[in-house]
Design a protein around this motif. Structure first.
Motif, short mmCIF file in Angstrom:
data_model
loop_
_atom_site.label_atom_id
_atom_site.label_comp_id
_atom_site.label_asym_id
_atom_site.label_seq_id
_atom_site.Cartn_x
_atom_site.Cartn_y
_atom_site.Cartn_z
N ALA A 1 0.87 -1.18 0.00
CA ALA A 1 0.00 0.00 0.00
C ALA A 1 0.90 1.22 0.00
CB ALA A 1 -0.92 0.01 1.22
N GLY A 2 0.51 2.26 -0.74
CA GLY A 2 1.37 3.43 -0.81
C GLY A 2 0.64 4.66 -1.31
N TYR A 3 1.42 5.75 -1.43
CA TYR A 3 0.90 7.02 -1.93
C TYR A 3 1.92 7.62 -2.87
CZ TYR A 3 -0.39 11.93 -2.23
OH TYR A 3 -0.70 13.18 -2.71
N ASP A 4 1.45 8.19 -4.00
CA ASP A 4 2.32 8.84 -4.97
C ASP A 4 1.78 10.24 -5.27
OD1 ASP A 4 4.53 8.23 -7.21
OD2 ASP A 4 2.92 9.45 -8.07
N SER A 5 2.63 11.26 -5.08
CA SER A 5 2.16 12.64 -5.23
C SER A 5 1.94 13.01 -6.69
CB SER A 5 3.15 13.61 -4.58
OG SER A 5 4.38 13.63 -5.28
N GLY B 1 -3.53 7.38 -3.53
CA GLY B 1 -3.00 6.20 -2.89
C GLY B 1 -3.22 4.99 -3.77
N TYR B 2 -2.57 3.91 -3.45
CA TYR B 2 -2.75 2.69 -4.23
C TYR B 2 -2.48 1.49 -3.34
CZ TYR B 2 2.35 2.62 -4.49
OH TYR B 2 3.69 2.59 -4.17
N SER B 3 -2.99 0.36 -3.76
CA SER B 3 -2.64 -0.91 -3.13
C SER B 3 -2.41 -1.93 -4.24
CB SER B 3 -3.75 -1.39 -2.18
OG SER B 3 -4.94 -1.63 -2.90
N SER B 4 -1.58 -2.90 -3.93
CA SER B 4 -1.20 -3.86 -4.96
C SER B 4 -0.85 -5.19 -4.33
CB SER B 4 0.01 -3.32 -5.75
OG SER B 4 0.45 -4.27 -6.69
N GLY C 1 4.14 -7.81 -11.96
CA GLY C 1 4.01 -6.39 -11.62
C GLY C 1 5.36 -5.77 -11.32
N ASN C 2 5.53 -4.50 -11.69
CA ASN C 2 6.76 -3.78 -11.41
C ASN C 2 6.38 -2.45 -10.79
OD1 ASN C 2 9.21 -2.55 -11.30
ND2 ASN C 2 9.71 -2.79 -13.46
N LEU C 3 6.34 -2.41 -9.45
CA LEU C 3 5.90 -1.20 -8.77
C LEU C 3 6.88 -0.04 -8.94
CD1 LEU C 3 4.34 -2.54 -5.44
CD2 LEU C 3 3.21 -1.83 -7.54
N ASP C 4 8.05 -0.31 -9.55
CA ASP C 4 8.96 0.78 -9.86
C ASP C 4 8.27 1.84 -10.71
OD1 ASP C 4 10.85 -0.62 -8.55
OD2 ASP C 4 12.16 -0.97 -10.25
N ALA C 5 7.28 1.47 -11.49
CA ALA C 5 6.61 2.42 -12.36
C ALA C 5 6.02 3.59 -11.58
CB ALA C 5 5.51 1.73 -13.17
N TYR C 6 5.61 3.34 -10.34
CA TYR C 6 5.06 4.43 -9.53
C TYR C 6 6.12 5.50 -9.26
CZ TYR C 6 0.86 1.71 -8.61
OH TYR C 6 -0.31 1.01 -8.75
N VAL D 1 7.04 12.75 -4.68
CA VAL D 1 7.39 11.98 -3.50
C VAL D 1 6.38 10.86 -3.34
CG1 VAL D 1 8.53 13.88 -2.32
CG2 VAL D 1 6.08 13.51 -1.98
N GLY D 2 6.79 9.82 -2.69
CA GLY D 2 5.89 8.71 -2.49
C GLY D 2 6.32 7.87 -1.31
N THR D 3 5.42 7.06 -0.83
CA THR D 3 5.70 6.14 0.25
C THR D 3 5.07 4.80 -0.08
OG1 THR D 3 3.70 6.81 1.46
CG2 THR D 3 5.76 7.97 1.99
N LYS D 4 5.64 3.76 0.47
CA LYS D 4 5.03 2.43 0.29
C LYS D 4 5.37 1.55 1.48
CE LYS D 4 7.26 1.77 -3.57
NZ LYS D 4 7.79 1.16 -4.81
N LEU D 5 4.45 0.69 1.82
CA LEU D 5 4.62 -0.29 2.89
C LEU D 5 4.27 -1.65 2.31
CD1 LEU D 5 5.20 -0.73 5.96
CD2 LEU D 5 2.72 -0.62 6.29
N THR D 6 5.20 -2.61 2.44
CA THR D 6 5.02 -3.90 1.79
C THR D 6 5.24 -5.04 2.78
OG1 THR D 6 5.86 -3.00 -0.29
CG2 THR D 6 5.78 -5.37 -0.11
N PHE D 7 4.31 -5.98 2.77
CA PHE D 7 4.45 -7.22 3.53
C PHE D 7 4.78 -8.34 2.54
CE2 PHE D 7 1.85 -4.56 6.21
CZ PHE D 7 2.33 -4.81 7.49
#
Length: 341
Positions: free
Chosen positions: A70-74, A79-82, A110-115, A331-337
């Protein structure tokens, strides 16, 4: 063009075959499986996790992971979840040619680098990897031979800028040249990320040539040099990467790359990153990169993150990143389990 391509493939295959033949005498020999008293017979000749396929002398390992983010991209102001999932199936067995292996990876790709660059990655489930190995030789659909690493974490590698580099390929990567040295050469389809679709080589789609040389496993770390050249357009990319150990708990990565393309001119990238293990369970990382080219304005990217092992093979990762790609401060943030097995 067809003759040129066949020459490239034949040369690579013959070189790989020579290395396979030279190393066949030193191949690992897996002991024939004994009849299991109860259930599966363990196969420890090829590493942890392998077991004999019942009724055969082929060893198999099954692994995979699920990552929930889950994260946020300005840039998107959203926000997004994946959810990313993958399963790996590896097999190995001995033969007169040496160790023969296969790998299949089913993945959400999936390649979350795109965010990081203000975009949303495509999400298509399918076959991400499918290839055969014979000693150091390989053939199939797999990762490019070149080193993709730039920063630690998930914010930036070569695929962030170039998209997936997976490709239909044939080549070799010999990692037992002595003293920790390794070297490889491959012919790769330039029409990348097409999964198991048939690769057609004709005008407009002549293959790429990839090479890699380096040293690993040293007390100070390791370093390598990789190159990618397009026989279709004469575009090329040169990249040097050093992964250094300053002391037991700290690692550093230095990256320098230079390339030239017909449509974007020349460009270069410089990056530095570090990570530190506070304990066996807690580590942190940070890094910064700079990209500049004839058709690319100065691009800065930086990240800061940490990882904590909640349990064996179950990690939580947090990361914050910044980039001015597309002339906007993002700027962005992400939290991954991540659960792996």
């Amino acid at each position: 063009m067809k003759k040129s391509f066949l020459t490239l493939v034949s040369s690579t295959f013959l070189l790989a075959a020579g290395i396979v033949s030279a190393q066949a005498a030193d191949a690992i020999v897996a002991a024939p499986p004994e009849a299991p008293a109860n259930g599966v017979q363990i196969c420890d000749a090829f590493g942890t996790g392998y077991f004999y396929i019942p009724g055969s002398e082929t060893c198999m390992k099954i692994g995979g992971r699920i990552a929930v983010t889950a994260g946020y991209d300005s840039f998107l102001d959203a926000g997004y979840s994946s959810v990313e999932a993958r399963m790996d199936v590896d097999t190995k067995s001995d033969s007169e040619l040496g160790t023969i292996g296969t790998k299949i990876r089913l993945s959400s790709q999936g390649n979350l680098d795109a965010y990081t660059l203000g975009g949303v990655p495509n999400r298509e489930e399918g076959v991400e990897l499918a290839y055969i190995t014979v000693g150091p030789a390989f053939a199939g659909y797999k990762e490019s031979l070149i080193n993709k690493d730039i920063l630690y974490g998930d914010s930036l590698d070569l695929e962030t800028y170039l998209g997936s580099l997976n490709t239909t390929t044939i080549g070799f990567l010999a990692d037992n040249l002595g003293g920790g040295f390794y070297a490889g050469l491959a012919v790769e389809n330039r029409d990348r990320d097409n999964g198991l679709e048939t690769a057609v080589y004709r005008d407009g789609n002549a293959p790429d040539i990839a090479g890699r040389f380096g040293i690993a496993g040293q007390s100070w770390g390791g370093a390598d040099f990789s190159a990618l050249y397009s026989t279709e357009t004469d575009d090329y990319l040169l990249k040097a990467t050093a992964d250094l150990k300053a002391f037991d708990k700290a690692d550093f990565r230095l990256t320098a790359g230079y390339g030239d393309t017909d449509n974007a001119g020349d460009y270069y990238i410089l990056a530095a990153a570090g990570k530190y293990a506070f304990t066996d369970k807690v580590s942190a990382f940070t890094g910064v990169s700079y990209l500049h080219g004839d058709a690319i304005e100065d691009v800065w990217t930086a990240n800061l993150g940490a990882s904590y092992a909640l349990a064996t093979n179950f990690d939580v990762k947090g990361e914050a990143y910044y980039t001015d790609w597309k002339s906007d401060d993002t700027v962005g943030t992400k939290l991954t389990f991540v659960r792996s097995w």
